[in-house]
Motif scaffolding. Structure first.
Motif, short mmCIF file in Angstrom:
data_model
loop_
_atom_site.label_atom_id
_atom_site.label_comp_id
_atom_site.label_asym_id
_atom_site.label_seq_id
_atom_site.Cartn_x
_atom_site.Cartn_y
_atom_site.Cartn_z
N ARG A 164 -4.08 -1.43 -3.95
CA ARG A 164 -3.84 -0.71 -2.69
C ARG A 164 -5.01 -0.79 -1.72
O ARG A 164 -4.80 -0.98 -0.52
CB ARG A 164 -3.49 0.74 -2.99
N SER A 182 -6.45 6.12 2.83
CA SER A 182 -5.82 4.85 3.18
C SER A 182 -5.59 4.75 4.68
O SER A 182 -5.76 3.69 5.29
CB SER A 182 -4.49 4.69 2.43
N ALA A 193 0.82 -1.21 0.00
CA ALA A 193 0.00 0.00 0.00
C ALA A 193 0.85 1.26 0.00
O ALA A 193 0.47 2.28 -0.58
CB ALA A 193 -0.92 0.00 1.22
#
Length: 664
Positions: free
Chosen positions: A205, A245, A177
């Motif tokens: 990701r 994220s 990621a």
């Protein structure tokens, strides 16, 4: 990967996965260790009863596969005064291994461990091949996990391998990621075969963020301090301003932990076995009896010890202050302990401030790295190689510096919070607790340069780790111990961990005011004397609180004309020993080691312990029965089979000065 490399990995995986399924039961291993009974019974209870309650039927299952050695430590918990019993270890490892336990019994748990070891090797090889050839990456990853204590712990019915897998999964998917992997190129996603498209989505990701957090949560549930290993991923994502994220990682971790805790609450009424319930370990001497009546006896003994310690501390403080009668102060302190509500054994210790001294910290840190029984560099030789490769080719990587910091944080947490137990408690090989973070070293590596560096740990494996690798379930030796391999020649130059609460394979006793510690396989104790092993070098450590001016030993040997060399500290004597007793006096000029230790009656007091090394070398030996030594009836057989070199007994010790004590 190249087809040849893939076939090699598949062959190795097949060996690791099939091996656990063919271990004979009863047979290998012959008994359960440490906390294994609770984890095994939890898995079997989930598989066959669908619950985590413990009753006589559950305990009887132990005897089907381990009938020869009764389990001595089945950890149970309760919240209703020991009326309803649950297995007192976090359930997750048992829960995940339950399907395999249903098929293969205790071997099923080993198979589950092997499955995770195989997965770690594949992930490690895939990570390293980003920077190295397929063959070199695969060799390094395979050796990283199999040369060390990972292989022995694969045969333990314990969550150590699951915790390692959590670290590998977190960093493997986390680096996917954080960094740009060629296989994640958006241009390739959705192209090629259906299989490749599916793999592309899994490697993307968003999926990597979720998998990184979720796999780490599996380990954090067992060992909360493992959360340090997730910090590098979160910080790296934040530095890249990938706030979605970061939010996704944290959300995945929280949701996974909530699900795990919810399942635990459904089974036991508590989110984890480490919070809120009373817990205790019990021996199982018969398969038909749940031994909870031992709770009252164990609690009474523990309370008596605590009351005695509190009374002695209060008495000393009263003597120093002079404001209250010392005896009255001791009585009041003891009564207060008796009347206090018993604390629940839980994770409260995680949040207390460290209680350390500089001497303890530096000594434990040295043992942590190179200790004879616990050293990281000793039992995980690839850790050194990874550090060197990091310094050579990856030191510019901010993420890898954070991984190194996370490794240090886990180590310092154990050394600081549980200085008496940082190595792994009652059952360990190497450092059992730090094993969960060890895979982090693999992700410090980028290019493996020079390539021959991968060979170096193999040399150490042959020199010192061979016994662990050829017999990972334990060595068959006299006076067996999990650390029997540490008796080898390669370990003699390594520091002996005097700071450990219990030295593996050693025992201690008092003779003429000397507290002596020695290896169980080298010394036999009778009612009158101590007998050393003939034809070998025997080391005994004498612990005292005051410097020794002189110490006198009585010496004799069951074998006539036996050359003997004895060194006490820096004073050495050579003599010809025989059945006739001789007196030998030693006058050491200084101790071999000085160390501060916690007071036995007061944890807050430090006593300066002086350690003298006693080395006894008898050239020959004989069986003690040849000269009719008076032996206890219960110890006769052990003595008869012992090749005794020399018998010794300290009879007079003269000290100088007064004990050195520090209260802090």
């Amino acid at each position: 990967m190249r087809p040849t490399v893939v076939r090699g990995l598949l062959a190795l995986s097949l060996v690791l996965l099939v091996l656990p399924l063919v271990l004979a039961k009863p047979g290998t291993p012959g008994s359960l260790r440490a906390d294994e009974p609770a984890y095994l019974l939890g898995a079997l209870s989930l598989a066959f009863d669908g619950d985590l309650r413990c009753d006589a039927k559950d305990l009887e299952r132990l005897w089907h596969e381990y009938p020869y050695v009764p389990p001595s430590n089945v950890i149970l918990m309760t919240n209703d005064g020991w009326q309803t019993l649950y297995f007192g270890k976090p359930y997750l490892y048992s829960f995940m291994a339950a399907p395999f336990a249903a098929l293969f019994g205790s071997n099923g748990l080993v198979f589950f461990n092997a499955l995770m070891v195989v997965a770690m090797i594949w992930m490690g090889a895939d990570y390293l091949r980003r920077f190295n050839s397929d063959g070199l990456a695969t060799l390094f990853a395979t050796a990283f996990f199999l040369i060390g204590t990972t292989l022995p712990f694969m045969f333990w019915l314990h969550p150590e391998i699951l915790n390692m897998f959590a670290t590998v999964g977190c960093l493997y998917f986390g680096l996917r990621a954080v960094e740009s992997w060629a296989d994640d190129d958006p241009a390739t996603l959705g192209t090629g075969s259906r299989w490749r498209r599916w793999l592309g989505v899994l490697a993307g990701r968003p999926a990597a963020v979720v998998l990184s957090a979720s796999t780490l949560a599996l380990g954090v549930y067992n060992k909360p301090m493992l959360a340090f290993m997730g910090v590098p991923v979160i910080v790296a994502l934040a530095f890249g301003k990938r706030w979605r994220s970061v939010a996704g990682w944290l959300t995945s971790a929280v949701v996974t932990m909530a699900v795990i805790a919810g399942i635990s609450f459904a089974f036991t009424g508590t989110p984890t076995a480490y919070l809120g319930f009373a817990r205790a370990g019990f021996p199982v001497k018969t398969p038909f009896y749940v031994p909870t009546d031992l709770v009252a006896e164990a609690d009474a003994q523990a309370q008596e010890r605590m009351a005695a310690a509190a009374a002695m501390r209060a008495k000393r403080e009263a003597e120093e202050g002079g404001e209250i009668d010392p005896e009255e102060a001791a009585r009041i302190a003891a009564e207060k302990v008796v009347n206090e509500e018993k604390p629940v054994r839980s994770f409260w210790w995680i949040f207390r401030p460290p209680d350390l001294t500089w001497q303890e910290s530096t000594e434990d840190a040295w043992y942590f790295l190179v200790g004879r029984h616990t050293g990281l560099f000793v039992y995980q030789p690839f850790s050194i190689v990874c550090l060197v490769l990091f310094a050579v080719s990856a030191w510019r990587s901010r993420t890898r510096w954070m991984i190194l910091g996370a490794l240090g944080a886990v180590a310092l947490f154990f050394l600081g919070q549980i200085p008496f137990n940082w190595h792994g408690g009652g059952g360990f090989i190497g450092n059992r607790y730090f094993l969960m973070a060890y895979p982090g070293f693999l992700f410090l590596v980028r290019e493996i340069r020079p390539r021959w560096s991968v060979v170096v740990p193999f040399a150490w494996a042959g020199l010192a780790l061979g016994p662990l690798l050829i017999s990972p379930v334990g060595l068959v030796v006299r006076d067996a111990t999990l650390q029997a391999h540490a008796r080898g020649n390669a370990y003699k130059a390594l520091p002996l961990e005097h700071a450990l609460r219990e030295l593996p394979g050693h025992y201690g006793l008092v003779r003429d005011q000397l507290y002596l510690t020695m290896r169980r396989d080298q010394v036999r104790e009778s009612e009158l004397e101590l007998m050393t092993l003939g034809g070998s070098r025997v080391t005994v450590w004498a612990h005292v609180l005051k410097p020794i001016e002189s110490v006198t030993f009585k010496i004799h040997s069951p074998r006539p004309e036996n050359p003997v060399r004895i060194r006490f500290g820096d004073d050495e004597v050579e003599l010809i020993a025989g059945p006739q007793e001789q007196e030998v006096t030693f006058r050491p000029s200084r101790p071999d080691k000085r160390r501060w230790e916690r007071g036995y009656d007061d944890y807050d007091r430090l006593d300066l312990h002086l350690l003298y090394e006693v080395v006894i070398e008898a050239e020959h030996g004989a069986r003690p029965a040849w000269y009719g030594a008076p032996l206890p009836a219960w110890y006769g057989e052990a003595m008869q089979s012992f090749f005794a070199g020399v018998a010794f007994l300290p009879v007079e010790t003269v000290y100088t000065g007064e004990p050195t004590i520090s209260t802090y």
